[in-house]
Scaffold this motif. Sequence first.
Motif, PDB file in Angstrom:
ATOM      1  N   ASP A   1       0.825  -1.213   0.000  1.00 51.88           N
ATOM      2  CA  ASP A   1       0.000   0.000   0.000  1.00 51.88           C
ATOM      3  C   ASP A   1       0.855   1.257   0.000  1.00 51.88           C
ATOM      4  O   ASP A   1       0.544   2.233  -0.701  1.00 51.88           O
ATOM      5  N   ALA A   2       1.942   1.244   0.769  1.00 51.17           N
ATOM      6  CA  ALA A   2       2.826   2.410   0.824  1.00 51.17           C
ATOM      7  C   ALA A   2       3.463   2.665  -0.540  1.00 51.17           C
ATOM      8  O   ALA A   2       3.512   3.810  -1.007  1.00 51.17           O
ATOM      9  N   TYR A   3       3.940   1.608  -1.199  1.00 49.51           N
ATOM     10  CA  TYR A   3       4.522   1.783  -2.530  1.00 49.51           C
ATOM     11  C   TYR A   3       3.481   2.238  -3.536  1.00 49.51           C
ATOM     12  O   TYR A   3       3.763   3.072  -4.409  1.00 49.51           O
ATOM     13  N   ALA A   4       2.269   1.703  -3.441  1.00 44.30           N
ATOM     14  CA  ALA A   4       1.210   2.124  -4.370  1.00 44.30           C
ATOM     15  C   ALA A   4       0.941   3.613  -4.242  1.00 44.30           C
ATOM     16  O   ALA A   4       0.788   4.317  -5.252  1.00 44.30           O
ATOM     17  N   ARG A   5       0.903   4.114  -3.006  1.00 44.23           N
ATOM     18  CA  ARG A   5       0.683   5.551  -2.799  1.00 44.23           C
ATOM     19  C   ARG A   5       1.834   6.366  -3.394  1.00 44.23           C
ATOM     20  O   ARG A   5       1.614   7.411  -4.001  1.00 44.23           O
ATOM     21  N   LEU A   6       3.053   5.889  -3.217  1.00 47.20           N
ATOM     22  CA  LEU A   6       4.203   6.600  -3.761  1.00 47.20           C
ATOM     23  C   LEU A   6       4.219   6.558  -5.289  1.00 47.20           C
ATOM     24  O   LEU A   6       4.527   7.563  -5.947  1.00 47.20           O
ATOM     25  N   ILE A   7       3.899   5.417  -5.856  1.00 49.15           N
ATOM     26  CA  ILE A   7       3.882   5.290  -7.319  1.00 49.15           C
ATOM     27  C   ILE A   7       2.845   6.237  -7.921  1.00 49.15           C
ATOM     28  O   ILE A   7       3.064   6.800  -8.999  1.00 49.15           O
ATOM     29  N   ASP A   8       1.744   6.430  -7.216  1.00 56.58           N
ATOM     30  CA  ASP A   8       0.716   7.371  -7.685  1.00 56.58           C
ATOM     31  C   ASP A   8       1.252   8.790  -7.816  1.00 56.58           C
ATOM     32  O   ASP A   8       0.683   9.610  -8.538  1.00 56.58           O
ATOM     33  N   GLU A   9       2.343   9.097  -7.124  1.00 52.54           N
ATOM     34  CA  GLU A   9       2.938  10.442  -7.171  1.00 52.54           C
ATOM     35  C   GLU A   9       3.926  10.602  -8.329  1.00 52.54           C
ATOM     36  O   GLU A   9       4.388  11.715  -8.598  1.00 52.54           O
ATOM     37  N   LEU A  10       4.269   9.517  -9.014  1.00 50.44           N
ATOM     38  CA  LEU A  10       5.233   9.580 -10.104  1.00 50.44           C
ATOM     39  C   LEU A  10       4.583  10.046 -11.401  1.00 50.44           C
ATOM     40  O   LEU A  10       3.371   9.901 -11.588  1.00 50.44           O
TER      41      LEU A  10
END
Length: 115
Positions: free
Chosen positions: A80-89
């Motif tokens: 979930d943490a990586y998914a949130r970060l990837i959404d910022e790319l």
Amino acid sequence: MSLTSAATLAALDKTGPRRITDLAVAEGVTQPAMTVLVRVMEESGLVERKGDPSDKRVTLVCLTEAGASYVRTRRQAGVDAYARLIDELTGDEVEALAAALPALLHLAELESHAR
């Protein structure tokens, strides 16, 4: 929870029941330190000790359902943490990550064989 505790639980989830000495080697700690760590995790209900059916002299450390649940929850939190970060790319950055996935998977495979 310490990183060593979390890594030990993850190792048990991945490999199944293990001897304390094997866990100590895998995590790079002494056998007495792993014994203490296992005792603490046992008191927390995350692991249990069972006899090895193939050798009654051996005791294996096994995940309990609570331990397996902890590993699944922790793993999902990381996803979930990586998914949130990837959404910022940006789109280009996401494409670059996707292109790198085969190499990253190969690295993970190499690391698992090194153990």
